[in-house]
Structures are given as C-alpha cells and as structure tokens.
Design a protein around this motif. Structure first.
Motif, mmCIF file in Angstrom:
data_model
loop_
_atom_site.group_PDB
_atom_site.id
_atom_site.type_symbol
_atom_site.label_atom_id
_atom_site.label_comp_id
_atom_site.label_asym_id
_atom_site.label_seq_id
_atom_site.Cartn_x
_atom_site.Cartn_y
_atom_site.Cartn_z
ATOM 1 N N THR A 89 -14.835 11.709 3.515
ATOM 2 C CA THR A 89 -15.531 10.716 2.686
ATOM 3 C C THR A 89 -14.527 9.688 2.198
ATOM 4 O O THR A 89 -13.463 10.047 1.688
ATOM 5 C CB THR A 89 -16.201 11.389 1.477
ATOM 6 N N ILE A 90 -14.873 8.412 2.347
ATOM 7 C CA ILE A 90 -14.011 7.337 1.875
ATOM 8 C C ILE A 90 -14.643 6.702 0.643
ATOM 9 O O ILE A 90 -15.871 6.548 0.574
ATOM 10 C CB ILE A 90 -13.766 6.291 2.984
ATOM 11 N N VAL A 104 -0.222 14.811 7.082
ATOM 12 C CA VAL A 104 -1.216 15.873 6.879
ATOM 13 C C VAL A 104 -1.034 16.871 8.010
ATOM 14 O O VAL A 104 -1.088 16.497 9.190
ATOM 15 C CB VAL A 104 -2.650 15.314 6.890
ATOM 16 N N THR A 105 -0.794 18.123 7.642
ATOM 17 C CA THR A 105 -0.619 19.171 8.628
ATOM 18 C C THR A 105 -1.625 20.277 8.351
ATOM 19 O O THR A 105 -1.682 20.799 7.227
ATOM 20 C CB THR A 105 0.804 19.748 8.595
ATOM 21 N N VAL A 106 -2.415 20.613 9.361
ATOM 22 C CA VAL A 106 -3.428 21.651 9.223
ATOM 23 C C VAL A 106 -3.037 22.812 10.128
ATOM 24 O O VAL A 106 -2.947 22.661 11.349
ATOM 25 C CB VAL A 106 -4.818 21.130 9.602
ATOM 26 N N LEU A 126 -8.168 18.310 1.444
ATOM 27 C CA LEU A 126 -7.142 17.458 0.853
ATOM 28 C C LEU A 126 -7.796 16.142 0.457
ATOM 29 O O LEU A 126 -8.761 15.708 1.100
ATOM 30 C CB LEU A 126 -6.014 17.157 1.839
ATOM 31 N N THR A 127 -7.246 15.523 -0.578
ATOM 32 C CA THR A 127 -7.673 14.181 -0.944
ATOM 33 C C THR A 127 -6.461 13.254 -0.893
ATOM 34 O O THR A 127 -5.464 13.496 -1.578
ATOM 35 C CB THR A 127 -8.282 14.145 -2.344
ATOM 36 N N LEU A 128 -6.558 12.239 -0.079
ATOM 37 C CA LEU A 128 -5.515 11.219 0.003
ATOM 38 C C LEU A 128 -5.860 10.066 -0.925
ATOM 39 O O LEU A 128 -7.033 9.697 -1.066
ATOM 40 C CB LEU A 128 -5.387 10.701 1.431
ATOM 41 N N LEU A 133 0.843 -1.193 0.000
ATOM 42 C CA LEU A 133 0.000 0.000 0.000
ATOM 43 C C LEU A 133 0.878 1.244 0.000
ATOM 44 O O LEU A 133 1.820 1.347 0.797
ATOM 45 C CB LEU A 133 -0.906 0.006 1.238
ATOM 46 N N VAL A 134 0.575 2.180 -0.886
ATOM 47 C CA VAL A 134 1.334 3.424 -0.985
ATOM 48 C C VAL A 134 0.366 4.598 -0.948
ATOM 49 O O VAL A 134 -0.506 4.706 -1.825
ATOM 50 C CB VAL A 134 2.181 3.467 -2.264
ATOM 51 N N GLU A 135 0.547 5.448 0.054
ATOM 52 C CA GLU A 135 -0.309 6.624 0.205
ATOM 53 C C GLU A 135 0.307 7.832 -0.494
ATOM 54 O O GLU A 135 1.530 7.934 -0.603
ATOM 55 C CB GLU A 135 -0.495 6.979 1.690
ATOM 56 N N SER A 136 -0.563 8.741 -0.915
ATOM 57 C CA SER A 136 -0.107 10.004 -1.478
ATOM 58 C C SER A 136 -1.186 11.061 -1.234
ATOM 59 O O SER A 136 -2.326 10.723 -0.900
ATOM 60 C CB SER A 136 0.183 9.875 -2.976
ATOM 61 N N GLY A 137 -0.796 12.313 -1.407
ATOM 62 C CA GLY A 137 -1.767 13.403 -1.322
ATOM 63 C C GLY A 137 -1.720 14.222 -0.050
ATOM 64 O O GLY A 137 -2.453 15.201 0.087
#
Length: 124
Positions: free
Chosen positions: A69-70, A120-122, A18-20, A4-8
C-alpha cells in the motif's frame, strides 16, 4: 531540486511486514506524483507503486497488488510504502522517487529523481 531520503528497510522473514518511509526536502511535493521502485542484483528496476500528487490515484503492479500500500502526507513532505506478506522475491533495494507529472506513472521511466535507496531482504 527535491532531495529524497528513504528509511525503514531491513531483514524480515517471509510473510512478515515492513513500512518504508520517504522524507522529501528542498521543495514542496504537493504537485509531484511520487512512487517506489526496486532493483535486485542483476535485474532491471521495477516499479512497485506510484501515487498521484494529491493522493487520489494509485498504481501498483500485479506482483505487489493486494500486499503493498502506498500513501503520502503532503503536509509533512512524506511518502510511505506498507509492505505485507513479504516474499523472498521482494528482496531488493527500494528507491523513493518523484515524477515529472501530477498523475500516477506506471514505469520507472516516469521518475526523474530518486533517493539513495534502502535494502529490503526477505528470508525464506
């Protein structure tokens, strides 16, 4: 074993979006429930969303319900997390994960494989 590789991930101001994305490889994901969890420094991992293998059922905890939303695309071995109205408390490393079941999971203990995570930084 699925990879599994995450991005976004990235830096966004409070109220932003943001959309991951999660790209899966190594085996088909169409018989696996999947989801996202996050971990902030010094805190326990927290599930933020899960989705059944066929996409018909979803679970989101109250902390993100109505904002996140997933979704998934089994044909492309992809999963997504759309995050709106982000808050500083959403700051964490977000992980894409698969579960041992076809049904949604409601705790991080239901996941058995995950990626390296995306930050993810807000900002407030």
């Amino acid at each position: 074993q699925v990879r599994l590789v995450e991005s976004g991930g990235g830096l966004v101001q409070a109220g932003g979006s943001l959309t991951l994305s999660c790209a899966a490889s190594g085996r088909p994901i169409n018989n696996l429930a999947m989801g996202w969890f996050r971990q902030a420094p010094g805190k326990e991992g927290e599930i933020v969303a899960s989705i059944s293998s066929d996409g018909s059922s979803r679970y989101l905890p109250a902390s993100v319900r109505g904002r996140f939303t997933i979704s998934r695309n089994n044909a492309n071995n992809m999963m997504y997390l759309q995050m709106n109205t982000l808050k500083p408390e959403d700051t964490a490393v977000y992980y894409c994960a698969t579960a041992r079941t076809r049904m949604v999971v409601t705790t991080t203990g239901g996941f058995d494989s995950w990626g390296q995570g995306t930050q993810v930084t807000v900002s407030s």
